[in-house]
Design a protein around this motif. Structure first.
Motif, PDB file in Angstrom:
ATOM      1  N   UNK A 199       0.938  -0.975   0.058  1.00  0.00           N
ATOM      2  CA  UNK A 199       0.100  -0.077   0.123  1.00  0.00           C
ATOM      3  C   UNK A 199       1.190   1.274  -0.095  1.00  0.00           C
ATOM      4  N   UNK A 200       0.511   2.229  -0.869  1.00  0.00           N
ATOM      5  CA  UNK A 200       1.542   3.280  -0.964  1.00  0.00           C
ATOM      6  C   UNK A 200       0.603   4.641  -1.029  1.00  0.00           C
ATOM      7  N   UNK A 201       0.976   5.742  -0.460  1.00  0.00           N
ATOM      8  CA  UNK A 201       0.287   7.060  -0.441  1.00  0.00           C
ATOM      9  C   UNK A 201       0.526   7.506  -1.810  1.00  0.00           C
ATOM     10  N   UNK A 202      -0.554   8.434  -2.307  1.00  0.00           N
ATOM     11  CA  UNK A 202      -0.324   9.397  -3.170  1.00  0.00           C
ATOM     12  C   UNK A 202       0.548  10.527  -2.967  1.00  0.00           C
ATOM     13  N   UNK A 203       1.334  11.204  -3.813  1.00  0.00           N
ATOM     14  CA  UNK A 203       2.315  12.304  -3.624  1.00  0.00           C
ATOM     15  C   UNK A 203       1.587  13.268  -2.570  1.00  0.00           C
ATOM     16  N   UNK A 204       0.608  13.634  -2.941  1.00  0.00           N
ATOM     17  CA  UNK A 204       0.002  14.876  -1.899  1.00  0.00           C
ATOM     18  C   UNK A 204      -0.387  14.313  -0.641  1.00  0.00           C
ATOM     19  N   UNK A 205      -0.672  12.890  -0.461  1.00  0.00           N
ATOM     20  CA  UNK A 205      -1.219  12.420   0.606  1.00  0.00           C
ATOM     21  C   UNK A 205       0.340  12.294   1.551  1.00  0.00           C
ATOM     22  N   UNK A 206       1.240  11.762   1.002  1.00  0.00           N
ATOM     23  CA  UNK A 206       2.605  11.812   1.598  1.00  0.00           C
ATOM     24  C   UNK A 206       3.179  12.955   2.107  1.00  0.00           C
ATOM     25  N   UNK A 207       2.871  14.258   0.953  1.00  0.00           N
ATOM     26  CA  UNK A 207       3.587  15.422   1.710  1.00  0.00           C
ATOM     27  C   UNK A 207       2.784  15.602   2.803  1.00  0.00           C
ATOM     28  N   UNK A 241     -18.473   3.052  12.268  1.00  0.00           N
ATOM     29  CA  UNK A 241     -17.193   3.379  11.770  1.00  0.00           C
ATOM     30  C   UNK A 241     -16.172   2.441  12.083  1.00  0.00           C
ATOM     31  N   UNK A 242     -16.247   1.640  13.563  1.00  0.00           N
ATOM     32  CA  UNK A 242     -15.100   0.846  14.173  1.00  0.00           C
ATOM     33  C   UNK A 242     -14.582  -0.344  13.283  1.00  0.00           C
ATOM     34  N   UNK A 243     -15.602  -0.994  12.849  1.00  0.00           N
ATOM     35  CA  UNK A 243     -15.270  -2.241  11.995  1.00  0.00           C
ATOM     36  C   UNK A 243     -14.474  -1.759  10.664  1.00  0.00           C
ATOM     37  N   UNK A 244     -15.241  -0.627   9.934  1.00  0.00           N
ATOM     38  CA  UNK A 244     -14.921  -0.249   8.853  1.00  0.00           C
ATOM     39  C   UNK A 244     -13.311   0.089   8.830  1.00  0.00           C
ATOM     40  N   UNK A 245     -13.105   1.046   9.845  1.00  0.00           N
ATOM     41  CA  UNK A 245     -11.444   1.450  10.163  1.00  0.00           C
ATOM     42  C   UNK A 245     -10.574   0.164  10.479  1.00  0.00           C
ATOM     43  N   UNK A 246     -11.087  -0.552  10.992  1.00  0.00           N
ATOM     44  CA  UNK A 246     -10.297  -1.758  11.508  1.00  0.00           C
ATOM     45  C   UNK A 246      -9.991  -2.521  10.164  1.00  0.00           C
ATOM     46  N   UNK A 247     -10.879  -2.699   9.498  1.00  0.00           N
ATOM     47  CA  UNK A 247     -10.395  -3.337   8.252  1.00  0.00           C
ATOM     48  C   UNK A 247      -9.492  -2.686   7.389  1.00  0.00           C
ATOM     49  N   UNK A 248      -9.647  -1.308   7.264  1.00  0.00           N
ATOM     50  CA  UNK A 248      -8.760  -0.419   6.446  1.00  0.00           C
ATOM     51  C   UNK A 248      -7.197  -0.572   7.319  1.00  0.00           C
ATOM     52  N   UNK A 249      -7.380  -0.532   8.541  1.00  0.00           N
ATOM     53  CA  UNK A 249      -5.902  -0.637   9.277  1.00  0.00           C
ATOM     54  C   UNK A 249      -5.246  -1.908   8.954  1.00  0.00           C
ATOM     55  N   UNK A 250      -6.080  -3.108   9.221  1.00  0.00           N
ATOM     56  CA  UNK A 250      -5.386  -4.236   8.982  1.00  0.00           C
ATOM     57  C   UNK A 250      -4.956  -4.526   7.626  1.00  0.00           C
ATOM     58  N   UNK A 251      -5.629  -3.814   6.695  1.00  0.00           N
ATOM     59  CA  UNK A 251      -5.297  -4.058   4.940  1.00  0.00           C
ATOM     60  C   UNK A 251      -3.965  -3.114   4.968  1.00  0.00           C
ATOM     61  N   UNK A 252      -3.963  -2.084   5.437  1.00  0.00           N
ATOM     62  CA  UNK A 252      -2.597  -1.372   5.285  1.00  0.00           C
ATOM     63  C   UNK A 252      -1.456  -1.745   6.269  1.00  0.00           C
ATOM     64  N   UNK A 253      -1.592  -2.820   7.015  1.00  0.00           N
ATOM     65  CA  UNK A 253      -0.475  -3.268   7.632  1.00  0.00           C
ATOM     66  C   UNK A 253      -0.181  -2.861   9.201  1.00  0.00           C
TER      67      UNK A 253
END
Length: 446
Positions: free
Chosen positions: A1-9, A62-74
């Motif tokens: 998973x990689x951020x877009x340049x504006x997100x990384x900034x 939002x709890x389960x939704x964010x949990x899944x995103x965080x797991x997917x992101x590592x």
């Protein structure tokens, strides 16, 4: 998973802010800009350094939704706690001290429940994320944040194909002067009286068929009762619609979302559920049937249909004139942590209405051209007469009653405003003088 340049900034600017001594920055990025990815990356880096993260949300959905995103992101979830702020405030003594507190939808963080957590961990650095760093009354978030880190604009996201472009339609501006407010929001019971009418449902259905027929849409209503009635009205018109709210059982909700994704359901009706952070499949249209003073709510709801897809043009149908209060969804806005000098709501709305025009022929809504320039509708080419601006402002501010947006008038007696009479006159080939004469005799012109 990689951020877009504006997100990384933005992440880099956050670390710089911490190094410069700021304790509680707030990252500002428009809806659809990828705030979830940004906070996931911040949490991932923190936990991979062996440090704990406390992530605050304001809704249980939002709890389960964010949990899944965080797991997917590592993110290392053994070192990351995600939960509702209301829950954490009751368990402060049991919480292990975090190294970082992240606040989702940071515009809520001026509430006392958030402040109790911040005060309990006074030396823990924080970061919040939001699309609108402003309280309902227009004040900045200086009470809880010490720096704003502002990302690219919504216009930039559209131009760089991160969000879909849109067309905005507003049949007319509803006069809400008779409705009461409580804590800055319109009272639900009053909205129901104004909106729970068949004429409104018929209008919403007519404009949906005219502007977005067959496209998946999310419809925002004023109350649960209104939402259920709206879904029923769409179904009665042969358009598959379903109501969904926070009390809908999870299994049923997942089934509804799945059916919406597949196209088995065309319209999702709700009040506020499908707003802040709630994940819903791509749609092409949003229908606004709820007036709101909240810029945050307006932005979240109106832009729900703007997830990018090649060749897509989103459609926003505003039946309650929210754009006149808040401007267009992609307007450039200047954010500040400071409190603002308040104007009256009426004066602010009148000033904003002067900046926006709504075409009387096709109802396309667009920004007014510079002073001295003749307005021309970019959608249908209608040329506005020179006196249109004055009449439009007067009509929006004083003449339109909350009667719905009824267009099928059987007789002149069905008309309840000067705008209704103009519409009736046009449909029957009458001259405009007829409508003016009728309105004056009925006392509709002030």
């Amino acid at each position: 998973m990689k951020l877009r340049p504006y997100q990384e900034q933005l992440v880099n600017e956050l670390h710089t802010a911490w190094k410069d001594g700021y304790k509680a920055p707030c990252i500002v990025l428009g809806c659809g800009g990828g705030k979830s990815c940004i906070v996931a990356e911040i949490a991932r880096r923190t936990t991979w350094n062996g440090k704990r993260v406390l992530f605050l949300v304001h809704r249980k959905e939002l709890v389960d939704q964010i949990f899944r995103t965080f797991v997917r992101w590592g993110v290392l979830m053994d070192l990351c706690q995600i939960g509702m702020v209301q829950t954490f405030t009751r368990r402060l003594k049991k919480l292990p001290k975090p190294a970082l507190i992240i606040t989702d939808e940071n515009h809520h963080s001026t509430a006392s429940s958030y402040k109790r957590i911040y005060d309990y961990f006074p030396n823990v650095p924080r970061v919040g994320v939001t699309a609108t760093p402003v309280r309902l009354n227009g004040d900045g978030l200086g009470d809880v944040n010490d720096k704003l880190i502002v990302g690219v604009s919504t216009k930039w996201l559209i131009n760089h194909k991160c969000l879909a472009p849109y067309d905005y339609y507003a049949p007319c501006i509803a006069d809400l002067t008779g409705l009461h407010t409580k804590m800055g929001e319109y009272v639900t019971a009053d909205i129901e009286k104004a909106m729970i009418k068949n004429t409104v449902f018929g209008d919403a259905i007519k404009y949906y068929k005219s502007l977005a027929n067959g496209k998946k849409a999310v419809c925002y209503c004023s109350s649960l009762k209104h939402s259920m009635a709206t879904a029923k009205a769409f179904c009665n018109a042969g358009i598959k619609a379903v109501h969904i709210d926070g009390s809908t059982p999870k299994a049923e909700r997942d089934k509804i979302i799945s059916d919406f994704r597949k196209g088995d359901i065309t319209i999702l009706c709700n009040v506020d559920l499908i707003s802040e952070g709630f994940d819903v499949p791509d749609c092409e249209c949003t229908i606004l049937l709820r007036p709101t003073h909240s810029l945050t709510l307006y932005i979240q709801q109106s832009m729900r249909c703007m997830r990018y897809r090649e060749g897509k043009k989103a459609i926003i149908i505003d039946h309650v004139g929210n754009y006149a209060r808040h401007g267009m969804p992609d307007d450039d806005r200047v954010w500040t942590l400071e409190k603002k000098k308040h104007k009256s709501v009426k004066k602010a709305e009148e000033e904003q209405s002067k900046k926006i025009k709504s075409c009387p022929e096709c109802f396309f809504t667009f920004e007014s051209p510079p002073p001295g320039t003749t307005p021309v509708c970019p959608h249908c080419g209608y040329v506005f007469p020179k006196a249109e601006r004055e009449v439009e402002v007067d009509t929006e501010a004083h003449l339109i009653k909350v009667e719905g947006f009824k267009l099928d008038f059987t007789s002149p007696e069905d008309c309840h405003s000067y705008q209704d009479l103009l519409t009736y006159a046009k449909e029957h080939g009458y001259k405009k003088g007829w409508a003016f004469y009728q309105a004056r005799n009925r006392g509709l012109l002030v």
